[in-house]
Design an enzyme around this catalytic site. Structure first.
Site, PDB file in Angstrom:
ATOM      1  N   HIS A 246       0.867  -1.181   0.000  1.00  0.00           N
ATOM      2  CA  HIS A 246       0.000   0.000   0.000  1.00  0.00           C
ATOM      3  C   HIS A 246       0.903   1.230   0.000  1.00  0.00           C
ATOM      4  O   HIS A 246       1.607   1.476   0.979  1.00  0.00           O
ATOM      5  CB  HIS A 246      -0.895   0.013   1.238  1.00  0.00           C
ATOM      6  CG  HIS A 246      -1.797  -1.173   1.337  1.00  0.00           C
ATOM      7  ND1 HIS A 246      -3.084  -1.162   0.841  1.00  0.00           N
ATOM      8  CD2 HIS A 246      -1.599  -2.413   1.856  1.00  0.00           C
ATOM      9  CE1 HIS A 246      -3.645  -2.348   1.055  1.00  0.00           C
ATOM     10  NE2 HIS A 246      -2.758  -3.123   1.667  1.00  0.00           N
TER      11      HIS A 246
ATOM     12  N   ARG B 289      -0.434   4.324  -0.803  1.00  0.00           N
ATOM     13  CA  ARG B 289      -1.335   5.360  -0.283  1.00  0.00           C
ATOM     14  C   ARG B 289      -1.591   6.557  -1.198  1.00  0.00           C
ATOM     15  O   ARG B 289      -2.355   7.436  -0.827  1.00  0.00           O
ATOM     16  CB  ARG B 289      -0.821   5.861   1.071  1.00  0.00           C
ATOM     17  CG  ARG B 289      -0.652   4.787   2.141  1.00  0.00           C
ATOM     18  CD  ARG B 289      -1.907   4.005   2.376  1.00  0.00           C
ATOM     19  NE  ARG B 289      -1.831   3.176   3.607  1.00  0.00           N
ATOM     20  CZ  ARG B 289      -2.677   2.193   3.896  1.00  0.00           C
ATOM     21  NH1 ARG B 289      -3.650   1.908   3.049  1.00  0.00           N
ATOM     22  NH2 ARG B 289      -2.547   1.496   5.016  1.00  0.00           N
TER      23      ARG B 289
ATOM     24  N   ASN C 273      -6.630   0.498  -2.356  1.00  0.00           N
ATOM     25  CA  ASN C 273      -7.277   1.205  -1.247  1.00  0.00           C
ATOM     26  C   ASN C 273      -6.932   2.696  -1.344  1.00  0.00           C
ATOM     27  O   ASN C 273      -6.157   3.227  -0.545  1.00  0.00           O
ATOM     28  CB  ASN C 273      -6.789   0.649   0.102  1.00  0.00           C
ATOM     29  CG  ASN C 273      -6.790  -0.863   0.148  1.00  0.00           C
ATOM     30  OD1 ASN C 273      -6.216  -1.517  -0.729  1.00  0.00           O
ATOM     31  ND2 ASN C 273      -7.394  -1.424   1.167  1.00  0.00           N
TER      32      ASN C 273
ATOM     33  N   ASP D 145      -8.717  -5.509  -2.204  1.00  0.00           N
ATOM     34  CA  ASP D 145      -8.022  -5.682  -0.929  1.00  0.00           C
ATOM     35  C   ASP D 145      -8.595  -4.767   0.152  1.00  0.00           C
ATOM     36  O   ASP D 145      -8.847  -3.584  -0.081  1.00  0.00           O
ATOM     37  CB  ASP D 145      -6.528  -5.411  -1.070  1.00  0.00           C
ATOM     38  CG  ASP D 145      -5.803  -5.708   0.221  1.00  0.00           C
ATOM     39  OD1 ASP D 145      -5.925  -6.844   0.702  1.00  0.00           O
ATOM     40  OD2 ASP D 145      -5.168  -4.801   0.766  1.00  0.00           O
TER      41      ASP D 145
ATOM     42  N   HIS E 217      -8.742 -10.544  -1.266  1.00  0.00           N
ATOM     43  CA  HIS E 217      -8.823 -10.401   0.189  1.00  0.00           C
ATOM     44  C   HIS E 217     -10.085 -11.145   0.606  1.00  0.00           C
ATOM     45  O   HIS E 217     -11.187 -10.776   0.201  1.00  0.00           O
ATOM     46  CB  HIS E 217      -8.916  -8.916   0.550  1.00  0.00           C
ATOM     47  CG  HIS E 217      -9.157  -8.640   1.998  1.00  0.00           C
ATOM     48  ND1 HIS E 217      -8.229  -8.002   2.795  1.00  0.00           N
ATOM     49  CD2 HIS E 217     -10.225  -8.878   2.796  1.00  0.00           C
ATOM     50  CE1 HIS E 217      -8.702  -7.870   4.018  1.00  0.00           C
ATOM     51  NE2 HIS E 217      -9.922  -8.392   4.045  1.00  0.00           N
TER      52      HIS E 217
ATOM     53  N   ASN F 139      -4.871  -6.770   9.449  1.00  0.00           N
ATOM     54  CA  ASN F 139      -5.986  -7.568   8.951  1.00  0.00           C
ATOM     55  C   ASN F 139      -5.543  -8.403   7.756  1.00  0.00           C
ATOM     56  O   ASN F 139      -5.146  -7.825   6.748  1.00  0.00           O
ATOM     57  CB  ASN F 139      -7.137  -6.643   8.537  1.00  0.00           C
ATOM     58  CG  ASN F 139      -8.409  -7.405   8.237  1.00  0.00           C
ATOM     59  OD1 ASN F 139      -8.589  -8.530   8.686  1.00  0.00           O
ATOM     60  ND2 ASN F 139      -9.298  -6.804   7.469  1.00  0.00           N
TER      61      ASN F 139
ATOM     62  N   ASP G 194       2.358  -6.977   2.681  1.00  0.00           N
ATOM     63  CA  ASP G 194       1.166  -6.201   3.023  1.00  0.00           C
ATOM     64  C   ASP G 194       1.575  -4.914   3.745  1.00  0.00           C
ATOM     65  O   ASP G 194       0.975  -4.503   4.743  1.00  0.00           O
ATOM     66  CB  ASP G 194       0.192  -7.012   3.882  1.00  0.00           C
ATOM     67  CG  ASP G 194      -1.194  -6.365   3.969  1.00  0.00           C
ATOM     68  OD1 ASP G 194      -1.426  -5.344   3.282  1.00  0.00           O
ATOM     69  OD2 ASP G 194      -2.037  -6.871   4.736  1.00  0.00           O
TER      70      ASP G 194
ATOM     71  N   HIS H  92       0.310   3.839   8.212  1.00  0.00           N
ATOM     72  CA  HIS H  92      -0.667   4.795   8.714  1.00  0.00           C
ATOM     73  C   HIS H  92       0.082   5.884   9.475  1.00  0.00           C
ATOM     74  O   HIS H  92       1.270   5.741   9.787  1.00  0.00           O
ATOM     75  CB  HIS H  92      -1.667   4.119   9.652  1.00  0.00           C
ATOM     76  CG  HIS H  92      -2.565   3.129   8.990  1.00  0.00           C
ATOM     77  ND1 HIS H  92      -3.540   3.495   8.090  1.00  0.00           N
ATOM     78  CD2 HIS H  92      -2.646   1.776   9.107  1.00  0.00           C
ATOM     79  CE1 HIS H  92      -4.193   2.410   7.669  1.00  0.00           C
ATOM     80  NE2 HIS H  92      -3.658   1.362   8.271  1.00  0.00           N
TER      81      HIS H  92
END
Length: 425
Positions: free
Chosen positions: A63, A65, A95, A153, A180, A278, A305, A309
Site C-alpha cells: 500500500h 497510499r 485502497n 483488498d 482479500h 488484517n 502487506d 498509517h
C-alpha cells in the site's frame, strides 16, 4: 553504466555459485569466475565472497497510499523504502481515492508512478466499483493492460454470484484476481484473532472462518470459471488446507502469506496498535500450519502487506487503531533470522518465494541472473546484525510488530535495469 560485481555468491536457478557478474547497458553482459571485459568499467564492487547477489525482491502486496492518503505514505517514500530493502518491483493495492475502478482513475495513479517512483510499481485495479465488495464489477478489459491484476483488498467480495461474475470476466483478460477473503457477516465487530489473548483481555475477536469460508468458495469458483486466482495474506490453518486440496485437484490457485504470520502468533500480542493488522495474528497452531504450507509449496509467495498509517492512527491501542503495519524494510531480515538461520528453510527457498515466484505468478520481468537478462538485482549481506528501530525507516510508517527485534540480514545495493537505485556499501 558498466558495473562489475566481483566474488559474489550468485543465485542461479535455485542455487548459489561464486561468480563475477558484468552489467552493461542495463543487461547482464556476462558472468563466471574472473570475468574479463575489453571496454571501460565504470564501477567495480567486491562482494568479498560472502555477499549474495539475487534477483531483486518483488512484493505483490503493498500500500503506497497515493492518490488520496499521502499523509500516510507516497509513491516516492514507499518506493525509496522498497529500494532500501532490495525490492525491484512493488504491486500496489487499490485502497485509494479515487479507487482505480476505471481507466481514468487508474491513470491518476500511474501518472504519479511515472513521475515519482524510484523502482517499478504496477497497480492493482479493483474488482468492484468503489472497491466495495458488492454492487457492480469493473470493466476488466479496459484496465487489463495497465493493471497487475484485480483486487478489492481490504474488502472481501461478499456474494458468490458477484465473485463468479468477476472471475468469468477476468478470465477473458488472462489476468489474476488477487482476493482479500473476509465474510463481513462473521466479523461481529472483531479486531484481533478470536483466541486465548482475545478472551483473556476482553477484546472482540475475528473468527478464522471469516477468512477460510471465502477461500473455499473462491477455489470452487476458480475451478468452474478457469480464472487465475491468488489469495492474499492467508493466516489460518484451514486456509492452508483448503488451498492445498484445491491445488491437488488442479485449480489454478496461488497464495501468499506475510512475515508476521510466519514468525508471530496471538501469544505475542501487546496492547499496542503496532500489533493490529488484517487478517490478525492467529493462534500458534495456525502459524505452524503456515510454515508447513511454505515447506510443502502450498504457499507460493511471501508478501509484506506493507500498510503505513499516521502515528495518530496507530496510537489508539488494539481496539481503536487502524489495521495495518509496515513491512518492506524488515521482511527479508525477519525471515532470514527466524526461518533461514534456524534451519527451517534454505536461503534459496526464501529467495524463490520473495523474488522468483512472485514474478512467475504475475508475469513480471526479471527473476533470473543469466546472460542477456535485465540487471534487476540486490546484493545481500545475510549475516549483518541490526536492531529494528522504526525511527530509522525510510517509509513514512512507523508501526511494526518487530520493533526492537535483533535481526540478521540486510540489503547493501539495489540495481534496476543496470542502474544503482540504492547502496550502502
Amino acid at each position: 553504466m558498466t558495473l562489475l560485481i566481483k566474488n559474489a555468491l550468485v543465485y542461479k536457478s535455485d542455487k548459489f555459485e561464486k561468480s563475477d557478474v558484468l552489467i552493461k547497458d542495463g543487461i547482464i553482459h556476462s558472468l563466471g569466475v574472473s570475468v574479463s571485459f575489453d571496454g571501460n568499467i565504470d564501477r567495480v564492487v567486491d562482494a568479498l565472497g560472502k555477499y549474495f547477489l539475487i534477483p531483486g525482491f518483488a512484493d505483490v502486496h503493498t500500500h503506497l497510499r497515493e492518490p488520496g492518503f499521502s499523509y500516510k505514505e507516497t509513491i516516492k517514500t514507499g518506493t525509496l523504502a522498497g529500494a532500501r530493502a532490495g525490492y525491484n518491483v512493488l504491486l500496489t493495492m487499490p485502497n485509494l481515492n479515487p479507487v482505480p475502478d476505471c481507466a481514468e482513475n487508474l491513470k491518476v495513479q500511474t501518472d504519479i508512478i511515472k513521475k515519482d517512483a524510484v523502482i517499478d510499481v504496477i497497480p492493482f485495479a479493483s474488482i468492484t466499483k468503489g472497491r466495495k465488495g458488492a454492487g457492480e464489477v469493473v470493466d476488466f478489459k479496459s484496465m487489463a493492460d495497465k493493471a497487475a491484476g484485480f483486487s478489492d483488498d481490504g474488502t472481501g467480495v461478499q456474494t458468490e454470484e458477484l465473485m463468479k461474475k468477476a472471475m468469468t470476466k477476468c478470465a477473458k483478460t488472462g489476468k489474476i484476481i488477487s482476493a482479500h477473503c473476509e465474510v463481513n457477516d462473521l466479523l461481529h465487530g472483531g479486531y484481533i484473532h478470536d483466541g486465548e489473548y482475545c478472551k483473556k483481555h476482553n477484546h472482540k475477536g475475528i473468527c478464522s472462518e471469516s477468512e477460510w469460508a471465502q477461500i473455499e468458495r473462491d477455489c470452487r469458483l476458480a475451478e468452474e470459471t478457469g480464472c487465475k486466482y491468488h489469495v492474499c495474506h492467508i493466516s489460518t490453518k484451514e486456509s492452508v488446507e483448503i488451498i492445498r486440496r484445491a491445488k491437488a485437484r488442479g485449480v489454478h490457485v496461488t497464495c501468499e502469506t506475510g512475515p508476521h504470520y510466519l514468525t508471530m502468533c496471538d501469544k505475542d500480542l501487546q496492547e499496542n496498535g503496532r500489533f493490529k493488522m488484517n487478517p490478525p495474528l492467529r493462534g500458534e497452531d495456525d502459524m505452524k500450519a503456515l510454515i508447513e504450507g511454505v515447506l510443502d509449496g502450498t504457499i507460493d509467495v511471501i508478501a509484506t502487506d506493507h500498510a503505513p498509517h499516521s502515528a495518530e492512527e496507530k496510537s489508539k491501542g488494539l481496539e481503536k487503531s487502524l489495521m495495518g503495519v509496515v513491512g518492506l524494510e524488515t521482511a527479508f531480515a525477519v525471515l532470514n533470522t527466524k526461518l533461514v538461520k534456524t534451519g527451517v528453510i534454505s536461503l534459496e527457498k526464501l529467495i524463490d518465494m520473495m523474488s522468483v515466484k512472485p514474478r512467475e505468478i504475475f508475469g513480471l520481468s526479471g527473476g533470473k541472473i543469466a546472460e542477456g537478462e535485465s540487471a534487476d538485482l540486490a546484493l545481500i549481506d545475510a549475516d549483518k546484525e541490526w536492531i529494528v528501530n522504526p525511527e530509522k525507516f525510510v517509509t513514512m510508517g512507523r508501526a511494526t510488530p518487530f520493533e526492537g527485534w535483533k535481526l540478521q540480514g540486510d540489503n547493501l545495493m539495489t540495481i534496476l535495469r543496470g542502474e544503482i537505485v540504492y547502496e550502502a556499501i
